[in-house]
Design an enzyme around this catalytic site. Structure first.
Site, PDB file in Angstrom:
ATOM      1  N   ARG A 279       0.906  -0.992   0.137  1.00 29.52           N
ATOM      2  CA  ARG A 279       0.129  -0.132  -0.038  1.00 29.52           C
ATOM      3  C   ARG A 279       0.942   1.366  -0.116  1.00 29.52           C
ATOM      4  NH1 ARG A 279      -2.587  -4.197   1.724  1.00 29.52           N
ATOM      5  NH2 ARG A 279      -4.933  -4.315   1.777  1.00 29.52           N
TER       6      ARG A 279
ATOM      7  N   GLN B 148      -8.324  -7.502   0.102  1.00 26.51           N
ATOM      8  CA  GLN B 148      -7.867  -7.451  -1.348  1.00 26.51           C
ATOM      9  C   GLN B 148      -9.066  -6.544  -2.228  1.00 26.51           C
ATOM     10  OE1 GLN B 148      -6.186 -10.961  -2.636  1.00 26.51           O
ATOM     11  NE2 GLN B 148      -4.148 -10.625  -1.325  1.00 26.51           N
TER      12      GLN B 148
ATOM     13  N   ASP C 275      -4.206 -15.279   7.404  1.00 27.68           N
ATOM     14  CA  ASP C 275      -2.769 -15.584   7.161  1.00 27.68           C
ATOM     15  C   ASP C 275      -2.042 -16.691   8.194  1.00 27.68           C
ATOM     16  OD1 ASP C 275      -3.142 -14.533   4.882  1.00 27.68           O
ATOM     17  OD2 ASP C 275      -1.960 -12.650   5.203  1.00 27.68           O
TER      18      ASP C 275
HETATM   19  C1  S3P Z   1      -4.078  -9.100   2.158  1.00 24.92           C
HETATM   20  C2  S3P Z   1      -5.339  -9.436   2.343  1.00 24.92           C
HETATM   21  C3  S3P Z   1      -5.686 -11.035   2.762  1.00 24.92           C
HETATM   22  C4  S3P Z   1      -4.382 -11.635   3.046  1.00 24.92           C
HETATM   23  C5  S3P Z   1      -3.040 -11.319   2.061  1.00 24.92           C
HETATM   24  C6  S3P Z   1      -2.898  -9.908   2.313  1.00 24.92           C
HETATM   25  C7  S3P Z   1      -3.837  -7.602   1.965  1.00 24.92           C
HETATM   26  O1  S3P Z   1      -6.015 -11.463   1.523  1.00 24.92           O
HETATM   27  O2  S3P Z   1      -4.534 -13.120   3.096  1.00 24.92           O
HETATM   28  O3  S3P Z   1      -1.904 -11.952   2.517  1.00 24.92           O
HETATM   29  O4  S3P Z   1      -2.772  -7.029   2.229  1.00 24.92           O
HETATM   30  O5  S3P Z   1      -4.976  -6.912   1.917  1.00 24.92           O
HETATM   31  P1  S3P Z   1      -7.793 -11.413   1.602  1.00 24.92           P
HETATM   32  O6  S3P Z   1      -8.286 -10.011   1.844  1.00 24.92           O
HETATM   33  O7  S3P Z   1      -7.964 -11.561  -0.001  1.00 24.92           O
HETATM   34  O8  S3P Z   1      -8.299 -12.378   2.479  1.00 24.92           O
END
Ligand code: S3P
Length: 430
Positions: free
Chosen positions: A14, A160, A313
């Site tokens: 980010r 995400q 995670d």
């Molecule tokens: C992340 C969100 C998670 C996580 C990934 C990093 C992020 O995925 O598993 O390692 O940085 O937004 P999801 O939001 O799809 O669960």
């Protein structure tokens, strides 16, 4: 023993993206210098942002941003390697720019679902060509500016997906309202606040809602320090709890964002001796602090859907700890684990069975029966950093001897993991 872990992977991505989109020069430090950060930085460079090499010592870099509408089309394919976050967030960024670009990734990333972002982004006005299999990378993005506003409910709590839509709204000048079943990590909302983009978040009857109204046409430069990654620290905490370190362990400068800390609560529930101390901070910044752990005797626990997003995670580690706890440990409501860098439910079940652990597979999780017999054998990483490291930790516990077929998979989020594991274990009973 006092250690630090690499910079937070989510925050690094980010910080790179927002500083690339700012007008002028940003200063960011503490970044992860690992595969996933390199992939996102490389893609942003190809799109015109001035990002120097990421230093291995977590020192500061200065990024020359191009502004919200300043990314340029590129004829070369953007390769996001193993990074699902990089791919999904950049699909959002590109959707709101008047740019075209094609994106691909490694075998693992090319097998991961992308419709969860292309559907809302298409509803906002972007276009996508699937260049191979429907719903997967490689994808060509045809961005549009301005985009249309959107109200979107996602069936899975995913930072995400939420971040991809927020970033599209930001680059495409569109208001967005997103509802998710549970709150996912809120790093994007916090960093938006820092660059002058307010969002509002609140609990609603059907989950959690985030809203960004009338985004600004420019964002301010970023002055940002990335703390250590709690998801990387989690491996070392588990190692210490299992007795794989020579001494008690203290990890300093770890990110303690409350949307990421459920693993610490689960550790405590399992009987682990841990302590958490938060450094002072401004409410909207990212909290960080020190976490310590000691060898402990563990009991089984249950992790259900409500906790899953705040420790998504770390779930492989819960299964690993469960294999060494008294009684049963179950993880349910975690279907999402099947869509990570590998199908993590399948990977955990296969590997634990290969070591002789009694484990039951569910569509949305697994149940592990703990024991204290020595666990020995060879397991597969399935191209997944967290599976490789989770079994590295189990293998470093006293009495166990586990070979991981592809230890280098850890490099995307935790360079130097195996060396640190050996260093911390030197002189322990393991
Ligand atoms: C992340 C969100 C998670 C996580 C990934 C990093 C992020 O995925 O598993 O390692 O940085 O937004 P999801 O939001 O799809 O669960």
């Amino acid at each position: 023993m006092r250690v630090q872990v690499p910079g937070d992977k989510s925050l690094t991505q980010r910080a790179l993206i927002l500083s690339a989109l700012a007008e002028g020069e940003s200063r960011i430090s503490g970044l992860l210098c690992g595969g996933d950060a390199e992939s996102t930085a490389g893609a942003l460079r190809a799109l015109g942002a001035g990002i120097p090499e990421i230093p291995a010592d977590r020192g500061a870099i200065r990024v020359q941003g191009v502004g919200l509408g300043g990314l340029r089309s590129t004829g070369s394919q953007l390769d996001l390697g193993n990074s699902g976050t990089g791919a999904r967030l950049l699909l959002g960024v590109l959707s709101g720019g008047a740019v075209e670009a094609a994106m691909t990734g490694d075998e693992s990333l090319r097998s991961r679902p992308m419709r969860r972002v292309t559907e809302p982004l298409s509803a906002m006005g972007a276009r996508f060509d699937f260049l191979d299999e429907g719903g997967r990378l490689p994808i060509r993005v045809h961005g549009k500016r301005p985009l249309e506003g959107i109200e979107w409910s996602t069936p899975v709590a995913s930072a995400q997906v939420k971040s991809s839509i927020l970033l599209a709204g930001l680059t495409g000048g569109a208001s967005v309202l997103i509802t998710e079943p549970e709150q996912s990590r809120d790093h994007t909302e916090r960093i938006f606040h820092q660059v002058g983009v307010p969002t509002e978040s609140r609990a609603v009857t059907d989950g959690w809602r985030v809203e960004m109204r009338d985004p600004p046409s420019r964002i301010s430069e970023l002055d940002f320090r990335v703390p250590g990654d709690i998801s990387s620290a989690a491996f070392l905490l588990a190692l210490a709890v299992l007795g794989g370190t020579a001494d008690s362990l203290e990890i300093v400068d770890v990110g303690l964002n409350p949307t990421r800390t459920a693993f610490l609560e689960v550790l405590e529930r399992m009987g682990a001796e841990i302590a958490v101390e938060t450094d002072g901070h401004d409410e909207m910044l990212e909290p960080s602090g020190t976490v310590s752990a000691n060898v402990s005797s563990l009991k089984g626990t249950h992790v259900g859907a409500a906790e899953v997003p705040r420790m998504i995670d770390e779930l492989p580690l819960v299964a690993i700890l469960g294999a060494r706890a008294h009684g049963e440990t179950s993880i349910r409501g975690a279907q999402e684990l099947r869509a990570k860098e590998s199908d993590r439910i399948d990977a955990l079940v296969r590997n634990l069975r290969a070591l002789g652990v009694d484990v039951e597979e569910h569509e949305d999780g697994l149940t592990v029966l703990g024991s204290d017999r020595p666990l020995r054998g060879r397991v597969e990483a399935f191209g997944d950093h967290r599976i490789a490291m989770a079994f590295g930790v189990l293998g470093a516990a006293p009495g166990n001897d586990i070979e991981v077929d592809d230890p280098q998979a850890s490099g995307v989020s935790f360079p130097g993991f195996w060396e640190l594991l050996r260093e911390l274990g030197a002189g322990s009973a393991a």
